[in-house]
Structure formats: C-alpha cells, structure tokens
Design a protein around this motif. Structure first.
Motif, PDB file in Angstrom:
ATOM      1  N   LEU A 231      -4.589  -4.997   1.387  1.00 42.67           N
ATOM      2  CA  LEU A 231      -5.342  -3.792   1.716  1.00 42.67           C
ATOM      3  C   LEU A 231      -4.411  -2.677   2.185  1.00 42.67           C
ATOM      4  O   LEU A 231      -4.594  -1.507   1.828  1.00 42.67           O
ATOM      5  N   HIS A 232      -3.416  -3.039   2.977  1.00 41.56           N
ATOM      6  CA  HIS A 232      -2.447  -2.059   3.465  1.00 41.56           C
ATOM      7  C   HIS A 232      -1.719  -1.385   2.305  1.00 41.56           C
ATOM      8  O   HIS A 232      -1.613  -0.151   2.261  1.00 41.56           O
TER       9      HIS A 232
ATOM     10  N   GLN B 151      -1.651   2.461   0.897  1.00 40.93           N
ATOM     11  CA  GLN B 151      -0.419   3.258   0.850  1.00 40.93           C
ATOM     12  C   GLN B 151      -0.224   3.876  -0.528  1.00 40.93           C
ATOM     13  O   GLN B 151       0.186   5.037  -0.645  1.00 40.93           O
ATOM     14  N   ALA B 152      -0.486   3.108  -1.568  1.00 38.70           N
ATOM     15  CA  ALA B 152      -0.357   3.633  -2.937  1.00 38.70           C
ATOM     16  C   ALA B 152      -1.336   4.776  -3.172  1.00 38.70           C
ATOM     17  O   ALA B 152      -0.984   5.805  -3.760  1.00 38.70           O
ATOM     18  N   LEU B 153      -2.553   4.609  -2.687  1.00 37.18           N
ATOM     19  CA  LEU B 153      -3.557   5.658  -2.829  1.00 37.18           C
ATOM     20  C   LEU B 153      -3.159   6.896  -2.032  1.00 37.18           C
ATOM     21  O   LEU B 153      -3.350   8.028  -2.490  1.00 37.18           O
TER      22      LEU B 153
ATOM     23  N   LEU C 205     -11.363  -2.169   7.348  1.00 37.17           N
ATOM     24  CA  LEU C 205     -11.239  -0.764   6.986  1.00 37.17           C
ATOM     25  C   LEU C 205     -10.103  -0.073   7.735  1.00 37.17           C
ATOM     26  O   LEU C 205      -9.559   0.922   7.270  1.00 37.17           O
ATOM     27  N   GLN C 206      -9.729  -0.599   8.883  1.00 35.91           N
ATOM     28  CA  GLN C 206      -8.654  -0.014   9.670  1.00 35.91           C
ATOM     29  C   GLN C 206      -7.278  -0.441   9.168  1.00 35.91           C
ATOM     30  O   GLN C 206      -6.281   0.202   9.466  1.00 35.91           O
ATOM     31  N   GLU C 207      -7.213  -1.486   8.375  1.00 42.31           N
ATOM     32  CA  GLU C 207      -5.937  -2.034   7.907  1.00 42.31           C
ATOM     33  C   GLU C 207      -5.148  -0.991   7.113  1.00 42.31           C
ATOM     34  O   GLU C 207      -5.549  -0.565   6.046  1.00 42.31           O
ATOM     35  N   GLY C 208      -4.040  -0.545   7.672  1.00 41.10           N
ATOM     36  CA  GLY C 208      -3.162   0.409   7.006  1.00 41.10           C
ATOM     37  C   GLY C 208      -3.619   1.846   7.053  1.00 41.10           C
ATOM     38  O   GLY C 208      -2.993   2.711   6.435  1.00 41.10           O
ATOM     39  N   LEU C 209      -4.687   2.135   7.789  1.00 39.70           N
ATOM     40  CA  LEU C 209      -5.246   3.484   7.796  1.00 39.70           C
ATOM     41  C   LEU C 209      -4.283   4.510   8.378  1.00 39.70           C
ATOM     42  O   LEU C 209      -4.040   5.555   7.778  1.00 39.70           O
ATOM     43  N   PHE C 210      -3.720   4.225   9.522  1.00 38.52           N
ATOM     44  CA  PHE C 210      -2.887   5.227  10.193  1.00 38.52           C
ATOM     45  C   PHE C 210      -1.572   5.462   9.454  1.00 38.52           C
ATOM     46  O   PHE C 210      -1.109   6.601   9.361  1.00 38.52           O
ATOM     47  N   ALA C 211      -1.007   4.417   8.914  1.00 41.44           N
ATOM     48  CA  ALA C 211       0.214   4.589   8.122  1.00 41.44           C
ATOM     49  C   ALA C 211      -0.080   5.370   6.845  1.00 41.44           C
ATOM     50  O   ALA C 211       0.728   6.207   6.422  1.00 41.44           O
ATOM     51  N   SER C 212      -1.236   5.136   6.247  1.00 42.21           N
ATOM     52  CA  SER C 212      -1.565   5.844   5.011  1.00 42.21           C
ATOM     53  C   SER C 212      -1.856   7.317   5.273  1.00 42.21           C
ATOM     54  O   SER C 212      -1.520   8.168   4.451  1.00 42.21           O
ATOM     55  N   VAL C 213      -2.463   7.617   6.417  1.00 38.80           N
ATOM     56  CA  VAL C 213      -2.707   9.019   6.760  1.00 38.80           C
ATOM     57  C   VAL C 213      -1.370   9.745   6.924  1.00 38.80           C
ATOM     58  O   VAL C 213      -1.197  10.865   6.445  1.00 38.80           O
TER      59      VAL C 213
END
Length: 131
Positions: free
Chosen positions: A48-49, A53-55, A107-115
């Motif tokens: 998921l992370h 990140q790709a998105l 849903l929180q998995e990887g959210l802050f890094a992706s932002v």
C-alpha cells in the motif's frame, strides 16, 4: 558464456531447493492481484505504501506539468490516493480490514510520505517548467 549458464543453472537449482524446503520466494508479482493470497500485515503495508508513492509521483509530475495551482488540486490528490488504496485492498484483494487494524490504519499507510513526495514533485516541475 559457460560461466553465465552455470550461474543461471545454480540460481534455478537454489530456487527449486527453496521450493522443496517449503520456503517460497519473498514476493511474487502475481500476488498483487490475487484475492486468495494470504497477506502479512507488514507485506500489505509495504504494498500500500509503494502504490501510494507511485501515485504521488505520477500526480505530482502531472499536476506540475499541466500547470495546476490551488488547494483544490491538493485535496483531489488526497481523495484520489485514498480512493485508489481503498479500492485496491477492498475490491481487488477483498481482505478483511479488521485483521489489519481497520480502514483507518490501512488508509493511513504511506499517506504522509506520499503527500511530501507529491508536493515536492508538483512544486519542482511547476517551478522548473513554467518559470
């Protein structure tokens, strides 16, 4: 040339031995779309992370190249990213989210890094391409 063949042959033998010993290779690409596959909490979190990140990178590059400005586009990315993640684990993998900590944890998995990655890509591409 003989050396290449022997290395390849040794890798094939090692993989067959691992399969015979009951150990599978760490990850198979087909598992990403198999609803019957068993998922470890860490494996699913990693998948998921990296999807997120790709998105984020794709959207950041696209938003910066178009050029889009404003908070609505940031909110659109967050909604799009969360929707893709939800669709992936709920509709494609069909997992029981309670086994993995509920919808919030997934849903929180990887959210802050992706932002962060999204904003970095968006700002850099926008600044470099349009100024």
């Amino acid at each position: 040339m003989r050396e290449r063949k022997s290395v390849k042959f040794n890798l094939q033998q090692q993989q067959q031995q691992e399969d015979q010993n009951g150990h599978l290779s760490p990850f198979k690409l087909a598992k990403l779309f198999d609803p019957d596959a068993s998922w470890d909490k860490d494996q699913l979190g990693d998948v998921l992370h990296w999807i997120r990140q790709a998105l984020a990178l794709l959207c950041g590059l696209l938003w910066g190249a178009i050029p889009l400005v404003g908070g609505i586009w940031f909110l659109l990315f967050v909604v799009l990213s969360s929707g893709v993640i939800y669709g992936y684990y709920a509709l494609i993998l069909k997992i029981d989210e309670e086994e993995f900590g509920g919808h919030g944890a997934l849903l929180q998995e990887g959210l802050f890094a992706s932002v962060s990655l999204f904003l970095l890509a968006w700002i850099l591409v926008y600044s470099l391409a349009h100024f």
